[in-house]
Design a protein around this motif. Structure first.
Motif, PDB file in Angstrom:
ATOM      1  N   PRO A 180      25.403  57.499  65.931  1.00 34.17           N
ATOM      2  CA  PRO A 180      26.085  58.345  67.065  1.00 34.17           C
ATOM      3  C   PRO A 180      27.321  57.428  67.759  1.00 34.17           C
ATOM      4  O   PRO A 180      27.196  56.091  67.516  1.00 34.17           O
ATOM      5  CB  PRO A 180      25.012  58.235  68.210  1.00 34.17           C
ATOM      6  N   SER A 181      28.216  57.861  68.538  1.00 38.13           N
ATOM      7  CA  SER A 181      29.356  57.266  68.816  1.00 38.13           C
ATOM      8  C   SER A 181      29.779  57.924  70.347  1.00 38.13           C
ATOM      9  O   SER A 181      29.559  58.874  70.537  1.00 38.13           O
ATOM     10  CB  SER A 181      30.503  57.280  67.964  1.00 38.13           C
ATOM     11  N   ILE A 182      30.285  57.095  70.969  1.00 32.51           N
ATOM     12  CA  ILE A 182      30.874  57.355  72.479  1.00 32.51           C
ATOM     13  C   ILE A 182      32.163  56.595  72.697  1.00 32.51           C
ATOM     14  O   ILE A 182      32.282  55.302  72.372  1.00 32.51           O
ATOM     15  CB  ILE A 182      29.695  57.273  73.175  1.00 32.51           C
ATOM     16  N   ALA A 202      28.820  49.676  77.880  1.00 32.47           N
ATOM     17  CA  ALA A 202      28.864  49.262  76.552  1.00 32.47           C
ATOM     18  C   ALA A 202      27.623  48.684  76.016  1.00 32.47           C
ATOM     19  O   ALA A 202      26.997  48.956  74.940  1.00 32.47           O
ATOM     20  CB  ALA A 202      30.096  48.466  76.263  1.00 32.47           C
ATOM     21  N   ALA A 203      27.113  47.861  76.744  1.00 28.79           N
ATOM     22  CA  ALA A 203      25.814  47.042  76.280  1.00 28.79           C
ATOM     23  C   ALA A 203      24.634  47.994  76.503  1.00 28.79           C
ATOM     24  O   ALA A 203      23.971  48.051  75.476  1.00 28.79           O
ATOM     25  CB  ALA A 203      25.586  45.836  77.323  1.00 28.79           C
ATOM     26  N   GLY A 204      24.774  48.790  77.297  1.00 32.49           N
ATOM     27  CA  GLY A 204      23.594  49.713  77.407  1.00 32.49           C
ATOM     28  C   GLY A 204      23.391  50.628  76.130  1.00 32.49           C
ATOM     29  O   GLY A 204      22.480  51.205  75.543  1.00 32.49           O
ATOM     30  N   LEU A 205      24.897  51.326  76.003  1.00 28.21           N
ATOM     31  CA  LEU A 205      24.808  52.016  74.786  1.00 28.21           C
ATOM     32  C   LEU A 205      24.589  51.570  73.567  1.00 28.21           C
ATOM     33  O   LEU A 205      23.908  52.173  72.402  1.00 28.21           O
ATOM     34  CB  LEU A 205      26.228  52.845  74.888  1.00 28.21           C
ATOM     35  N   VAL A 206      25.068  50.290  73.273  1.00 29.76           N
ATOM     36  CA  VAL A 206      24.677  49.660  71.963  1.00 29.76           C
ATOM     37  C   VAL A 206      23.147  49.409  71.979  1.00 29.76           C
ATOM     38  O   VAL A 206      22.869  49.749  70.866  1.00 29.76           O
ATOM     39  CB  VAL A 206      25.224  48.243  71.995  1.00 29.76           C
ATOM     40  N   ASP A 207      22.417  49.063  72.927  1.00 31.63           N
ATOM     41  CA  ASP A 207      20.990  49.085  72.799  1.00 31.63           C
ATOM     42  C   ASP A 207      20.447  50.467  72.453  1.00 31.63           C
ATOM     43  O   ASP A 207      19.418  50.408  72.040  1.00 31.63           O
ATOM     44  CB  ASP A 207      20.463  48.454  74.264  1.00 31.63           C
ATOM     45  N   ARG A 208      20.906  51.289  72.788  1.00 31.80           N
ATOM     46  CA  ARG A 208      20.495  53.025  72.415  1.00 31.80           C
ATOM     47  C   ARG A 208      21.159  53.224  71.189  1.00 31.80           C
ATOM     48  O   ARG A 208      20.978  54.506  70.822  1.00 31.80           O
ATOM     49  CB  ARG A 208      20.732  53.565  73.625  1.00 31.80           C
ATOM     50  N   THR A 211      27.743  53.332  68.666  1.00 33.15           N
ATOM     51  CA  THR A 211      28.973  52.558  68.442  1.00 33.15           C
ATOM     52  C   THR A 211      30.053  52.901  69.388  1.00 33.15           C
ATOM     53  O   THR A 211      30.001  54.286  69.932  1.00 33.15           O
ATOM     54  CB  THR A 211      29.474  53.118  66.902  1.00 33.15           C
ATOM     55  N   ILE A 212      30.667  51.707  69.751  1.00 30.31           N
ATOM     56  CA  ILE A 212      31.546  52.033  71.054  1.00 30.31           C
ATOM     57  C   ILE A 212      33.059  52.192  70.304  1.00 30.31           C
ATOM     58  O   ILE A 212      33.426  51.498  69.601  1.00 30.31           O
ATOM     59  CB  ILE A 212      31.543  50.765  71.978  1.00 30.31           C
ATOM     60  N   SER A 290      34.703  60.951  68.370  1.00 32.57           N
ATOM     61  CA  SER A 290      33.394  60.450  69.104  1.00 32.57           C
ATOM     62  C   SER A 290      32.667  61.522  69.505  1.00 32.57           C
ATOM     63  O   SER A 290      33.329  62.778  69.651  1.00 32.57           O
ATOM     64  CB  SER A 290      34.103  59.658  70.359  1.00 32.57           C
ATOM     65  N   GLY A 291      31.335  61.389  69.649  1.00 31.39           N
ATOM     66  CA  GLY A 291      30.710  62.434  70.150  1.00 31.39           C
ATOM     67  C   GLY A 291      30.466  62.778  71.485  1.00 31.39           C
ATOM     68  O   GLY A 291      30.740  63.922  72.079  1.00 31.39           O
ATOM     69  N   ALA A 292      31.250  61.954  72.483  1.00 35.70           N
ATOM     70  CA  ALA A 292      31.600  62.195  73.910  1.00 35.70           C
ATOM     71  C   ALA A 292      32.516  61.263  74.347  1.00 35.70           C
ATOM     72  O   ALA A 292      32.476  60.201  73.595  1.00 35.70           O
ATOM     73  CB  ALA A 292      30.195  62.230  74.866  1.00 35.70           C
ATOM     74  N   THR A 293      33.262  61.388  75.495  1.00 38.93           N
ATOM     75  CA  THR A 293      34.300  60.436  76.052  1.00 38.93           C
ATOM     76  C   THR A 293      33.935  60.378  77.520  1.00 38.93           C
ATOM     77  O   THR A 293      33.630  61.093  78.194  1.00 38.93           O
ATOM     78  CB  THR A 293      35.479  61.148  75.866  1.00 38.93           C
TER      79      THR A 293
END
Length: 440
Positions: A180-182, A202-208, A211-212, A290-293
């Motif tokens: 998944p990407s955001i 960014a750090a929290g989304l990578v942990d989940r 892709t940023i 991206s899946g969301a912005t």
């Protein structure tokens, strides 16, 4: 990235129809195609294409003729395929010949057809095209086409404005339909608050497992990329200029690091300058891929609002991080929350939830046309943006040179220059036109 194969109403748009040479073109256009294809063969192999596949050649050539998002070019490719389109244009067609490869609704607009030829033909320079390919091979760029398994299929939702091809430095698998990407975007002149929120997000989304995706710019973009890299995550940067020369120059080290673990992409060929118009067009790729912005921090006129508008038009969820009500740097986020369907998000959990609900929000745009959103918001016509991009404040440029650089038909350039001269923004010299620096 979450670029799974298209479903539903987008599935029919996934692949342009491929056809062979058009019989009406005769031999000269086809011979010209074959001759230039043969000259480009070694360079095409070096960027990852087969020496006997004309599709890559055709798409790279067409990408040098049209500005990003050119709908007339997109319609031609969708209607007859890239190969037949390139064969036709190499024959330097008249408007009737171009109309023959367009769908009926486009062919029925003679001015649109004639204007397209005026935009493209000045750029038909085989030697310049070959130099661009040579530069791509020198920097190790790879070419991605819509049929490739690593193509970010989310961009296909752009319809006739889909990229003709994508140039990549780094891992092509970084943009494949795998995770998944955001998109995390925002102001270049970020505050400490905005930078902190970008780093945490960014750090929290990578942990989940996300892709940023961002644009490699100063401010929020750069912080999001750096945080993803520090968290050992994947990050992807879309550039407005050619990937042979990283921009901004101050982010050369950052973009080089992204190449080592992720990917840097652009739809314009190597050697292309990052103009204001191309930045606006680049934003549609960030949104579509991206899946969301999520807009982390943005002033009222920030270009990141253009990205958010593209995402909304595509039916992608849009999030905005609120900031202090007294901060001009957050006025754009507050505008999104007040005037559009943007969702208030304050941490990585909420952003991940937003991306997980892709497609669940209405496509309500902040502006009338996402392609022209930011310039329209300031009362500037897109052609004016492109003409100003093409001018120099030092070296006079002729009308034809400005038209070729801007990708705008010469008679339209003349009208724009006349208006700009009346406003005191350009000056006419015996050898051409120059941009004038305005005080303040």
């Amino acid at each position: 990235m979450d670029f799974g194969r298209p479903r539903g109403r987008w599935a029919a748009r996934r692949r342009p129809r491929r056809r062979g040479a058009l019989p009406a073109q005769g031999g000269s256009a086809v011979n010209g195609f074959d001759a230039l294809f043969a000259r480009a063969g070694d360079a095409l192999v070096a960027v990852g294409r087969s020496s006997d596949d004309p599709e890559g050649f055709a798409r790279t050539l067409l990408g040098t003729l049209a500005e990003p998002g050119d709908g007339v070019m997109g319609r031609a490719i969708a209607h007859v395929g890239a190969v037949a389109t390139a064969q036709t244009l190499l024959g330097r067609p008249d408007p009737a010949a171009l109309a023959a490869i367009l769908p009926p609704e486009a062919a029925a607009a003679p001015k649109t057809v004639a204007d397209a030829l005026e935009r493209w033909m000045p750029r038909l320079d085989p030697d310049a095209y070959l130099r661009s390919l040579a530069q791509a091979t020198r920097v190790g760029a790879r070419l991605l086409l819509p049929d490739d398994r690593h193509w970010p299929v989310g961009v296909d939702d752009l319809g006739v404005h889909v990229p003709i091809a994508l140039w990549v430095r780094g891992r092509t698998s970084a943009v494949a339909p795998m995770t998944p990407s955001i998109a995390l975007v925002g102001a270049r002149a970020a505050t400490g608050y905005g930078e902190h929120m970008a780093i945490e997000a960014a750090a929290g989304l990578v942990d989940r497992g996300f892709t940023i995706v961002s644009g490699g710019a100063y401010g929020i973009d750069g912080m999001a990329h750096r945080s993803a890299l520090r968290s050992d995550g994947d990050t992807v940067a879309f550039l407005a200029g050619g990937i042979d020369r990283f921009y901004p120059l101050g982010h050369e080290d950052l973009l080089t690091r992204i190449v080592q673990t992720g990917a840097v992409l652009s739809e314009v060929p190597c050697g292309s300058a990052p103009t204001k118009w191309r930045f606006l067009q680049r934003n549609r790729l960030i949104a579509a891929a991206s899946g969301a912005t999520v807009v982390i921090e943005a002033g009222r006129r920030s270009g990141s609002l253009n990205t958010a508008n593209h995402a909304a038009e595509l039916g992608r969820p849009v999030g905005a991080v609120p900031g202090p009500v007294t901060s001009p740097a957050s006025a754009g986020c507050h505008r999104l929350l007040r005037e559009s369907d943007a969702v208030c998000v304050v941490d990585a959990d909420q952003m991940a939830e937003l991306a997980g609900g892709a497609g669940g929000f209405g496509a309500v745009a902040l502006f009338d046309d996402p392609t022209e959103a930011a310039p329209r918001a300031r009362g500037v016509h897109p052609d004016t943006v492109r003409v100003l991009d093409a001018l120099s404040s030092r070296a006079p440029r002729t009308l034809d040179d400005v038209a070729r650089r801007a990708g705008v038909e010469p008679r339209r350039v003349m009208a724009v220059l006349g208006a700009l001269e009346a406003e005191g923004r350009v000056a006419r010299h015996p050898s051409g036109w120059v941009a004038r620096r305005l005080a303040g």
